[in-house]
Write a protein that holds these residues in place. Structure first.
Motif: not given
Ligand code: SAM
Ligand code: SF4
Length: 328
Positions: A30-35, A167-170, A191-197, A202-203
């Protein structure tokens, strides 16, 4: 020695290429691609094995020494082991590494090891099957662990595991990962969540977890000590007393590492990216298809000119292109 070592306009030698061999994937993290609704490059537009070898010959001449194969999901590329075999025998990159979600690793690990692959990073965002299925949108974690076993048996260990902490997930699983790294020879890299795509979405929804703060806390509570051999990547690795494995923290937002960034990315269709945080790209596709060595070299040089130091992700800048296209 390379003929023309590539240096960017800030004096950094660029010597590490992340090569995407396909933009498709068999998961939808979910942090990489849309469903739904992903648009992929038509298969006929992917660089062929011959195209890739042509790029790598030039990259080696420009001083690149390290290569990582990525995607999308690289194990979906038909004939990946043959490509790896050609890379290790026909180019100076004799020890390429791979980043994969691991789902198809059990079937391919032996052939990849025989082809000369040196190391594997496997992405797993949760130790819990239910959470893994949620974050990947239906991934089966057992298959990934079987892949890791097969890769280890094939001599591709010690395996590195990438886990994006949200945050709040895993982020509460960090203790579980530390326990795993105590008794297994894994390097677990947070890995930190990056504001990419999709990561930007999610950020915005508050999923970013500051891993520098987490690391400082864990150093104190778990007596983590820095590993002597730290490798080259952005993950500073640490060890718990008496542990078999180690842990790393990739913190591009909370503690950037631009000063030591030596990376370029090449997309599966032939675009060079000098920085993950910068949507500018230089297409070398025509140069590659036309086997125009001078134009390809000029493409690398032009991309190096645009390589920035310091990104604005912490302000409000995001990278529009998705990580599956960029290769992570
Ligand atoms: N499919 C393979 C995999 O998942 O390992 C290779 C490609 S994937 C784009 C490479 C890495 O990028 C994975 O470890 C993944 O977790 C990470 N990644 C993807 N999107 C991210 C994001 N927004 N922030 C941080 N890491 C991300
Ligand atoms: Fe696929 Fe890797 Fe992106 Fe997950 S992180 S959707 S496995 S490319």
């Amino acid at each position: 020695m390379p003929h023309h070592p590539l240096t960017d306009s800030h004096g950094r030698r660029v010597d590490y290429l992340r090569l995407s061999v396909i933009d498709r994937c068999n998961l939808r993290c979910s942090y990489c691609m849309p469903a739904e609704g992903m648009r992929f490059a038509p298969r006929r537009e992917l660089l062929t094995d011959d195209d890739i070898l042509f790029v790598l010959q030039e990259a080696a001449a420009l001083g690149f020494t390290r290569l990582r194969i990525t995607g999308g999901e690289p194990l979906l590329r038909p004939g990946l082991a043959q490509l790896v075999a050609r890379i290790t025998t026909e180019t100076p990159f004799d020890a390429p590494a791979l980043t994969t979600n691991g789902l198809l690793l059990a079937e391919q690990a032996e052939a990849l090891a025989a082809a000369g692959l040196s190391r594997v990073n496997v992405s797993i965002d949760s130790l819990r099957p239910d959470r893994y299925a949620v974050i990947t949108r239906n991934g089966l974690i057992d298959k990934v662990w079987r892949g890791i076993e097969a890769a280890t048996a094939a001599g591709l260990g010690p395996i590195h595991i990438n886990t994006v902490l949200l945050e709040g997930f895993n982020e509460d699983e960090v203790e579980g990962w530390l326990a795993l790294a105590r008794s297994n020879p894994f390097t677990v890299r947070f890995l930190e969540l990056m504001p990419v795509g999709e990561g930007a979405e999610l950020t915005r929804h508050g999923r970013f977890a500051n891993l520098s703060a987490m690391r400082d806390r864990l150093v104190a509570t778990h007596q983590l000590v820095p590993c002597a051999s730290d490798g080259f990547g952005p993950a500073r690795t640490w060890q718990q007393p008496g542990a078999t494995g180690s842990v790393g923290f990739i913190t591009p937002l909370s503690h950037g590492y631009c000063d030591s960034c030596t990376r370029f990315r090449l997309t599966a269709v032939g675009e060079l990216r000098a920085c993950l945080a910068d949507d500018r790209q230089v297409s070398v596709r025509e140069a590659v298809l036309g086997r125009d060595r001078a134009a390809l070299r000029e493409g690398f040089v032009e991309a190096a000119r645009t390589k920035i130091v310091g990104h604005a992700w912490n302000v409000d800048s995001v990278t529009r292109t998705g990580m599956s296209e960029l290769g992570g």
